[in-house]
Design a protein around this motif. Sequence first.
Motif, PDB file in Angstrom:
ATOM      1  N   GLU A  75      48.210  46.052  32.501  1.00 44.97           N
ATOM      2  CA  GLU A  75      47.120  45.665  31.604  1.00 44.97           C
ATOM      3  C   GLU A  75      47.670  44.566  30.712  1.00 44.97           C
ATOM      4  O   GLU A  75      48.882  44.517  30.476  1.00 44.97           O
ATOM      5  CB  GLU A  75      46.634  46.866  30.761  1.00 44.97           C
ATOM      6  CG  GLU A  75      47.722  47.488  29.893  1.00 44.97           C
ATOM      7  CD  GLU A  75      47.221  48.511  28.876  1.00 44.97           C
ATOM      8  OE1 GLU A  75      46.020  48.832  28.861  1.00 44.97           O
ATOM      9  OE2 GLU A  75      48.048  48.974  28.067  1.00 44.97           O
ATOM     10  N   ARG A 115      48.034  46.304  39.805  1.00 40.29           N
ATOM     11  CA  ARG A 115      48.094  47.757  40.017  1.00 40.29           C
ATOM     12  C   ARG A 115      48.178  48.023  41.507  1.00 40.29           C
ATOM     13  O   ARG A 115      47.372  47.477  42.274  1.00 40.29           O
ATOM     14  CB  ARG A 115      46.832  48.449  39.455  1.00 40.29           C
ATOM     15  CG  ARG A 115      46.727  48.291  37.966  1.00 40.29           C
ATOM     16  CD  ARG A 115      45.513  48.989  37.389  1.00 40.29           C
ATOM     17  NE  ARG A 115      45.376  48.587  36.003  1.00 40.29           N
ATOM     18  CZ  ARG A 115      44.409  48.964  35.185  1.00 40.29           C
ATOM     19  NH1 ARG A 115      43.466  49.784  35.632  1.00 40.29           N
ATOM     20  NH2 ARG A 115      44.376  48.544  33.939  1.00 40.29           N
ATOM     21  N   GLU A 172      47.014  49.827  43.695  1.00 40.38           N
ATOM     22  CA  GLU A 172      45.914  50.756  43.995  1.00 40.38           C
ATOM     23  C   GLU A 172      46.136  51.399  45.366  1.00 40.38           C
ATOM     24  O   GLU A 172      46.484  50.715  46.328  1.00 40.38           O
ATOM     25  CB  GLU A 172      44.577  50.004  44.009  1.00 40.38           C
ATOM     26  CG  GLU A 172      44.178  49.383  42.688  1.00 40.38           C
ATOM     27  CD  GLU A 172      43.651  50.389  41.675  1.00 40.38           C
ATOM     28  OE1 GLU A 172      43.517  51.580  42.028  1.00 40.38           O
ATOM     29  OE2 GLU A 172      43.379  49.963  40.526  1.00 40.38           O
ATOM     30  N   VAL A 199      41.031  45.746  43.384  1.00 37.57           N
ATOM     31  CA  VAL A 199      42.078  44.961  44.037  1.00 37.57           C
ATOM     32  C   VAL A 199      43.427  45.259  43.381  1.00 37.57           C
ATOM     33  O   VAL A 199      43.486  45.951  42.358  1.00 37.57           O
ATOM     34  CB  VAL A 199      41.756  43.446  43.959  1.00 37.57           C
ATOM     35  CG1 VAL A 199      40.782  43.033  45.033  1.00 37.57           C
ATOM     36  CG2 VAL A 199      41.249  43.041  42.588  1.00 37.57           C
ATOM     37  N   GLN A 222      42.143  40.350  33.690  1.00 36.23           N
ATOM     38  CA  GLN A 222      41.429  41.064  32.630  1.00 36.23           C
ATOM     39  C   GLN A 222      41.120  40.115  31.475  1.00 36.23           C
ATOM     40  O   GLN A 222      41.842  39.149  31.243  1.00 36.23           O
ATOM     41  CB  GLN A 222      42.293  42.206  32.088  1.00 36.23           C
ATOM     42  CG  GLN A 222      42.522  43.325  33.091  1.00 36.23           C
ATOM     43  CD  GLN A 222      43.303  44.473  32.480  1.00 36.23           C
ATOM     44  OE1 GLN A 222      44.299  44.236  31.792  1.00 36.23           O
ATOM     45  NE2 GLN A 222      42.868  45.692  32.723  1.00 36.23           N
ATOM     46  N   GLU A 252      40.787  40.844  27.632  1.00 38.09           N
ATOM     47  CA  GLU A 252      40.961  41.981  26.720  1.00 38.09           C
ATOM     48  C   GLU A 252      41.022  41.524  25.275  1.00 38.09           C
ATOM     49  O   GLU A 252      41.649  40.516  24.943  1.00 38.09           O
ATOM     50  CB  GLU A 252      42.247  42.745  27.048  1.00 38.09           C
ATOM     51  CG  GLU A 252      42.235  43.359  28.432  1.00 38.09           C
ATOM     52  CD  GLU A 252      43.221  44.500  28.586  1.00 38.09           C
ATOM     53  OE1 GLU A 252      42.797  45.627  28.879  1.00 38.09           O
ATOM     54  OE2 GLU A 252      44.435  44.252  28.423  1.00 38.09           O
ATOM     55  N   GLU A 309      32.341  51.134  36.904  1.00 31.23           N
ATOM     56  CA  GLU A 309      32.784  50.514  35.650  1.00 31.23           C
ATOM     57  C   GLU A 309      32.974  48.996  35.784  1.00 31.23           C
ATOM     58  O   GLU A 309      33.647  48.515  36.680  1.00 31.23           O
ATOM     59  CB  GLU A 309      34.125  51.164  35.245  1.00 31.23           C
ATOM     60  CG  GLU A 309      34.730  50.571  34.007  1.00 31.23           C
ATOM     61  CD  GLU A 309      36.127  51.133  33.716  1.00 31.23           C
ATOM     62  OE1 GLU A 309      36.461  52.232  34.208  1.00 31.23           O
ATOM     63  OE2 GLU A 309      36.873  50.446  32.995  1.00 31.23           O
ATOM     64  N   LEU A 310      32.379  48.290  34.814  1.00 29.74           N
ATOM     65  CA  LEU A 310      32.541  46.841  34.717  1.00 29.74           C
ATOM     66  C   LEU A 310      33.537  46.526  33.598  1.00 29.74           C
ATOM     67  O   LEU A 310      34.363  45.632  33.705  1.00 29.74           O
ATOM     68  CB  LEU A 310      31.165  46.233  34.413  1.00 29.74           C
ATOM     69  CG  LEU A 310      31.051  44.758  34.080  1.00 29.74           C
ATOM     70  CD1 LEU A 310      31.493  43.901  35.258  1.00 29.74           C
ATOM     71  CD2 LEU A 310      29.595  44.411  33.721  1.00 29.74           C
ATOM     72  N   GLU A 331      39.292  48.475  21.715  1.00 29.57           N
ATOM     73  CA  GLU A 331      39.644  47.592  22.828  1.00 29.57           C
ATOM     74  C   GLU A 331      38.509  47.430  23.846  1.00 29.57           C
ATOM     75  O   GLU A 331      38.290  48.295  24.684  1.00 29.57           O
ATOM     76  CB  GLU A 331      40.865  48.147  23.565  1.00 29.57           C
ATOM     77  CG  GLU A 331      41.234  47.339  24.792  1.00 29.57           C
ATOM     78  CD  GLU A 331      42.155  48.108  25.730  1.00 29.57           C
ATOM     79  OE1 GLU A 331      41.723  49.134  26.284  1.00 29.57           O
ATOM     80  OE2 GLU A 331      43.295  47.680  25.883  1.00 29.57           O
ATOM     81  N   SER A 338      37.743  45.901  27.174  1.00 33.64           N
ATOM     82  CA  SER A 338      38.594  45.387  28.259  1.00 33.64           C
ATOM     83  C   SER A 338      37.756  45.198  29.523  1.00 33.64           C
ATOM     84  O   SER A 338      37.314  46.164  30.138  1.00 33.64           O
ATOM     85  CB  SER A 338      39.732  46.373  28.525  1.00 33.64           C
ATOM     86  OG  SER A 338      40.406  46.035  29.714  1.00 33.64           O
ATOM     87  N   GLY A 387      37.035  43.342  33.373  1.00 34.80           N
ATOM     88  CA  GLY A 387      37.667  42.767  34.549  1.00 34.80           C
ATOM     89  C   GLY A 387      36.965  41.464  34.910  1.00 34.80           C
ATOM     90  O   GLY A 387      35.741  41.421  35.038  1.00 34.80           O
TER      91      GLY A 387
HETATM   92  N1  GAP Z   1      43.685  47.898  28.686  1.00 31.85           N
HETATM   93  C1  GAP Z   1      42.737  48.868  29.134  1.00 31.85           C
HETATM   94  C2  GAP Z   1      42.578  48.915  30.563  1.00 31.85           C
HETATM   95  O1  GAP Z   1      43.304  48.278  31.307  1.00 31.85           O
HETATM   96  P1  GAP Z   1      41.056  49.886  32.454  1.00 31.85           P
HETATM   97  O2  GAP Z   1      39.742  50.608  32.347  1.00 31.85           O
HETATM   98  O3  GAP Z   1      42.116  50.508  33.279  1.00 31.85           O
HETATM   99  O4  GAP Z   1      41.543  49.687  30.956  1.00 31.85           O
HETATM  100  C3  GAP Z   1      39.929  47.555  32.263  1.00 31.85           C
HETATM  101  O5  GAP Z   1      40.805  48.407  32.969  1.00 31.85           O
HETATM  102  C4  GAP Z   1      39.074  46.766  33.236  1.00 31.85           C
HETATM  103  O6  GAP Z   1      39.898  46.091  34.180  1.00 31.85           O
HETATM  104  C5  GAP Z   1      38.143  47.638  34.082  1.00 31.85           C
HETATM  105  O7  GAP Z   1      36.936  47.914  33.408  1.00 31.85           O
HETATM  106  C6  GAP Z   1      37.909  46.734  35.281  1.00 31.85           C
HETATM  107  O8  GAP Z   1      36.891  45.800  35.012  1.00 31.85           O
HETATM  108  C7  GAP Z   1      39.238  46.000  35.419  1.00 31.85           C
HETATM  109  N2  GAP Z   1      40.053  46.627  36.483  1.00 31.85           N
HETATM  110  C8  GAP Z   1      40.856  47.705  36.376  1.00 31.85           C
HETATM  111  N3  GAP Z   1      41.441  47.974  37.551  1.00 31.85           N
HETATM  112  C9  GAP Z   1      41.004  47.055  38.428  1.00 31.85           C
HETATM  113  C10 GAP Z   1      41.244  46.781  39.812  1.00 31.85           C
HETATM  114  N4  GAP Z   1      42.098  47.512  40.516  1.00 31.85           N
HETATM  115  N5  GAP Z   1      40.598  45.744  40.402  1.00 31.85           N
HETATM  116  C11 GAP Z   1      39.756  44.971  39.688  1.00 31.85           C
HETATM  117  N6  GAP Z   1      39.499  45.168  38.380  1.00 31.85           N
HETATM  118  C12 GAP Z   1      40.105  46.183  37.754  1.00 31.85           C
END
Ligand code: GAP
Length: 448
Positions: A140, A172, A174, A184, A189, A191, A256-257, A311, A313, A315
Amino acid sequence: MDELVALCKRRGFLFQSSEIYGGLQGAYDYGPLGVELKNNLKAAWWSAMVHERDDVEGLDASILTHRSVLHYSGHEETFTDPLVDCRACKKRSRADHIEDGKCPYCGSDSLTEPRPFNLMFKTSIGPVDDGVDIAYLRPETAQAIFTNFKNVVDSTSRQMPFGIAQIGKAFRNEITPRNFIFRVREFEQMELEFFVQPGTDEAWHQTWVESRLAWWREQGVSSNHLSCYDVPKEELAHYSKATVDIMYRFPHGVEELEGVANRTDFDLGSHTKQQGELDIQASVQPNTDSTAKLAIQDRETKQWVVPYVIEPSAGVDRGVLAVLNEAYTVEQLEDGKERTVLRLPAHLAPIKAAVIPLKRNHQEIVSKAQSLRSDLQRLGLGRIFFENSGNIGKSYRKHDEVGTPFCLTIDFESLETDTVTVRDRDSMKQIRLETAELPSYLATNLVS
Ligand code: GAP
C-alpha cells in the motif's frame, strides 16, 4: 466484461502484460489510449485532493520499502489471505473464493485446510542475497506517508486537520488475480492520509465518505451503481476501527472500488513506539531522539498529540474499469445500425478532439488540418489528434468508440471561409465554427 476487454485491446487501452510470451498473470500494460485515460483520472484525483483543497500536501515515496516499516505496521504478520490447495489438480485458491467446498478449477472436493499466505512481494537489496538485507515492494502507498509524517510536518508547519496524498504503484501477490484489471498483482493506488484530532475522527470519516462518493459521480459513475458497505468488525483490517467500502457495480458483480478507513493512531503510534527499540535489521540504528515521535505539537497548548487518521484509498485500475464500464454504450441508430460510443466525461477522454481532413491526399486540406492540430495542441487542453484515415465515417466511428468528445473536420469550405465542422460525440450533431472560435469553444465544452 468481454466486450470491454475486446474494446480495450482493439483500440489500445489495455494489453495483457508480456503477451508475446503467453502473458504474465495479474499484470496489465496500459496502451496509447489507456495511459491517457489513466493519467487523466489520476490528474482529476490530484486536483480534487491536493490542489483544490488548502489542507493537503503531496508525496511521491519509494516503492522499495524497509522491512522494519512493514514489520511494525503489522503487514509481515497479518497481511495474509487464507489459501487452500486442491489435492487433485494442485491449483491454489483463496479460501473465501471457494463455493460449496469445491475447487474452482477442477471441481474436486479434496482440498487442504486453509492456511495464511502473506501477500507481500519480497526482494533482496544489494549484490548478496543472504536473506538478511531484504526489502518489500510496498503493498500500500500509505506506509510511506506515515514514515514521512515528521518530514512533511517539519517542512510545511502543518497543523491538524491536514492530509498527505500520494498516487503510486502497490504490489500484492494475489492468490487468484481475476476479472481483468479488477484484481491484479501490480496496481496503482490513490491514497490520502488525513490527520485529525482524536475525537473528531468519526465526523471526519463520514465527511470523507460523502466527499469521495461525490468525486466518483464527477468521474461519470452513476450514483445508482455506487453503494456503501459498512465493513463488519470481524472483517476489518488489523489497523482499522471502522471502514466504509465504496462499492461499484462492476461487470462481474458489486465489489469494492475504494475503502475509507478510520486507521486511528495505529500506524503513527506503532512506528513511534518502535523507534526506541532495537530494529529487526542489525544495519539500522535505532532512533532514540524523542522529537522523532510521529506526533504533532499543538501551537496553542504546546501538547504533543498523535493524530487519528482517516484514509480514503482508491484503486486507479478499478477506477479505470469503472469509468470505462459506465461510459461504454451500444446505441441503436435510426438507420438500424449500431454505434459503440464511450461517453466519458470530457476531462477523462484520452483524446479531446480529432482533426480530420475530408480528403486524405488533398494537400491544402491536409496541411490546414495539421496546422490547426498544432495550434489547438498548444492550448494545453489535452491530446489533440490528427486523424487522416481518409474515410470520414470510419473516423467518426473510431472516435466515438474511444470517447473523443469532438471531431473537427476540414473540408473544401474550410479553405474558403476558414471554418471547420464540429461534430459532438454524444448528440452526433454538427455545427460550423470559424477556426478563431475553436479555442474558447473547446475550453468551455471540454470541462465536465
Ligand atoms: N491503504 C489501505 C489499503 O490499501 P485496501 O482496501 O487493501 O486498503 C485500497 O486497498 C484500494 O486499492 C482498494 O479499494 C482497491 O481499489 C485497490 N486494490 C487493492 N487490491 C487490489 C488489487 N489486487 N488489484 C487492483 N486494485 C486493488
